[in-house]
Design an enzyme around this catalytic site. Structure first.
Site, PDB file in Angstrom:
ATOM      1  N   ASP A  74      -2.247  10.868  -2.550  1.00 51.67           N
ATOM      2  CA  ASP A  74      -2.504   9.897  -3.468  1.00 51.67           C
ATOM      3  C   ASP A  74      -2.517  10.319  -4.809  1.00 51.67           C
ATOM      4  OD1 ASP A  74      -3.023   8.446  -0.745  1.00 51.67           O
ATOM      5  OD2 ASP A  74      -2.967   6.844  -2.172  1.00 51.67           O
ATOM      6  N   GLN A 103      -2.849   2.952   9.888  1.00 52.58           N
ATOM      7  CA  GLN A 103      -1.626   2.689   9.070  1.00 52.58           C
ATOM      8  C   GLN A 103      -0.618   3.775  10.023  1.00 52.58           C
ATOM      9  OE1 GLN A 103      -4.581   3.281   7.658  1.00 52.58           O
ATOM     10  NE2 GLN A 103      -4.432   2.571   5.517  1.00 52.58           N
ATOM     11  N   ARG A 133      -7.371  -0.589  -7.040  1.00 49.96           N
ATOM     12  CA  ARG A 133      -7.459   0.561  -6.317  1.00 49.96           C
ATOM     13  C   ARG A 133      -7.536   1.844  -7.028  1.00 49.96           C
ATOM     14  NH1 ARG A 133      -4.273   1.261  -0.803  1.00 49.96           N
ATOM     15  NH2 ARG A 133      -6.285   2.211  -0.314  1.00 49.96           N
ATOM     16  N   ARG A 164       0.755  -1.177  -0.105  1.00 54.51           N
ATOM     17  CA  ARG A 164      -0.022   0.137   0.162  1.00 54.51           C
ATOM     18  C   ARG A 164       1.010   1.140  -0.070  1.00 54.51           C
ATOM     19  NH1 ARG A 164       1.717   2.066   3.975  1.00 54.51           N
ATOM     20  NH2 ARG A 164       0.394   4.191   3.644  1.00 54.51           N
ATOM     21  N   GLY A 165       0.569   2.538  -0.378  1.00 56.28           N
ATOM     22  CA  GLY A 165       0.827   3.570  -0.279  1.00 56.28           C
ATOM     23  C   GLY A 165       1.041   3.876  -1.768  1.00 56.28           C
ATOM     24  N   ALA A 166       0.866   5.002  -2.152  1.00 54.55           N
ATOM     25  CA  ALA A 166       0.805   5.386  -3.680  1.00 54.55           C
ATOM     26  C   ALA A 166       1.829   5.103  -4.619  1.00 54.55           C
ATOM     27  CB  ALA A 166       0.503   6.758  -3.912  1.00 54.55           C
ATOM     28  N   ASN A 174      -5.912  12.181  -0.027  1.00 53.77           N
ATOM     29  CA  ASN A 174      -5.163  11.431   0.786  1.00 53.77           C
ATOM     30  C   ASN A 174      -5.789  10.680   1.609  1.00 53.77           C
ATOM     31  OD1 ASN A 174      -2.246  10.395   1.557  1.00 53.77           O
ATOM     32  ND2 ASN A 174      -2.681  11.744   3.475  1.00 53.77           N
ATOM     33  N   LYS A 175      -5.220   9.798   2.454  1.00 55.22           N
ATOM     34  CA  LYS A 175      -6.075   9.035   3.454  1.00 55.22           C
ATOM     35  C   LYS A 175      -7.180   9.620   4.245  1.00 55.22           C
ATOM     36  CE  LYS A 175      -5.655   5.629   3.809  1.00 55.22           C
ATOM     37  NZ  LYS A 175      -6.600   4.662   3.316  1.00 55.22           N
TER      38      LYS A 175
END
Ligand code: MRU
Length: 351
Positions: free
Chosen positions: A242, A201, A94, A51-53, A252-253
């Site tokens: 992201d 996260q 995603r 995970r993570g862009a 973003n998150k």
């Protein structure tokens, strides 16, 4: 060797698999996964094992190469068609982070540019493209971190949201890169990490990465951010992102926009860190950024030994959009973009 000198995503020596650290098991277990089939790769991306862009972009690059080795067709047209189908499949894992679809698009364009070559030659191009995506990310993270160091000073308190460190990228990270690099150079930051509900996260990954590197980190629940800001403990907010729209709105998150609103209220600078590959000028504003919605069970049951709530409906948007008016600066490997972002983002992409 520093902890973040290792790669969270890489190609296996036999080139049959993408190797990832299963991030769903951290911080309690460090387990490597060898992903060889398209289904395994899709599952790992959609369930946030990787995970993570930037990290999912790097994973997708290697995945396109690994899967290309499993496409047996010797007819180049057919080979490219099958490769496009695989690319579409991975992109659908995603929707919000543009790095995923951008990395796949880059691999497919490189492959199509060599459509007169053999399948073996195209595979070689795919491998090189994947390695470049990875190497460029390492370089970009370091440059971003250097720029970030011009924005803070020794002793500052920094609030983070989600995880934008080595696990989410390559090596230094984006949102956390400045903190790692500064700490290597003897600066002492006090980091307050939002736990980042519902998938934690911040608690599971950011607190883990910073603690492992010996950096002063204090974990807080997301709803404590206002408290620490009001107490004067925070001098800057650092987040990754992201997707950045042309007007500077950033996805973003989930919870990031709340942190930005609080920062504005308390007069604290709010900085967004990302590689230029996260800027998507085809989105005019945040309204054009697709937001991923995830299963409600992540809110009610995940990480709890028994359900934390009755069986009610849950709304689980994985990302939110921070309005550009709340952002002090967007930091990429090309420099620090200040408002008006319409102009500075375009300028930074020309460098
Ligand atoms: O759902 P996740 O964990 O993939 O969300 C990640 C984030 O929101 C990060 O802040 C973002 O991808 C930047 S990572 C450098």
């Amino acid at each position: 060797m520093e902890y973040y000198d290792t790669d969270s995503v890489r190609l296996s020596d036999d080139e049959n698999s993408v190797i990832i650290i299963d991030q769903t098991l951290l911080p309690n277990r460090t387990k490597l996964l060898y992903l060889s089939s398209a289904e395994e790769i899709f599952e790992a991306i959609s369930s946030l094992r990787v995970r993570g862009a930037p990290a999912i972009g790097i994973c997708a690059g290697y995945a396109m190469y690994v899967i290309s080795r499993r496409i047996s067709s010797s007819d180049t047209e057919e080979f490219l068609d099958k490769l496009s189908q695989v690319g579409e499949y991975f992109s659908s894992a995603r929707p919000t982070a543009v790095n995923l679809s951008a990395a796949i698009g880059r691999c497919l364009s490189a492959a199509r540019e060599h459509k007169n070559g053999s399948a073996a030659e195209i595979r070689e191009i795919l491998k090189q493209t994947a390695l470049n995506i990875h190497l460029e990310d390492i370089h970009m993270c370091l440059k971003i971190s250097e720029y970030g160091l011009t924005l803070v000073k020794d002793g500052d308190g920094i609030l983070t949201h989600c995880n934008a460190g080595p696990l989410a990228t390559s090596r230094y990270g984006t949102g956390l890169g400045t903190i790692f690099l500064g700490s290597e150079r003897g600066l002492k930051f006090r980091v307050y990490a939002d736990e980042t509900r519902p998938l934690l996260q911040g608690a599971r990954l950011t607190a883990y990465e910073l603690d492992k590197a010996g950096i002063d980190v204090t974990l807080i629940c997301d709803n404590m951010a206002s408290f620490v800001m009001n107490e004067g403990l925070i001098q800057a907010v650092f987040t990754g992102c992201d997707r950045v729209a042309a007007n500077g709105d950033t996805a973003n998150k989930i919870g990031t926009s709340g942190a930005a609103i609080l920062a504005k209220h308390y007069g604290i600078p709010f900085y967004v860190f990302c590689p230029s590959t996260t800027i998507d000028l085809s989105c005019r504003s945040g309204k054009d950024i697709p937001i991923e919605f995830r299963d409600g069970s992540e809110i009610r049951t995940m990480f709890f030994s028994s359900p934390s709530a009755p069986e009610v409906k849950c709304l689980n948007p994985a990302f939110d959009v921070t309005d550009h008016s709340l952002i002090t600066a967007i930091v990429t490997e090309n420099g620090i973009c200040l408002p008006p972002f319409e102009k500075s983002l375009r300028g930074s992409l020309k460098k």
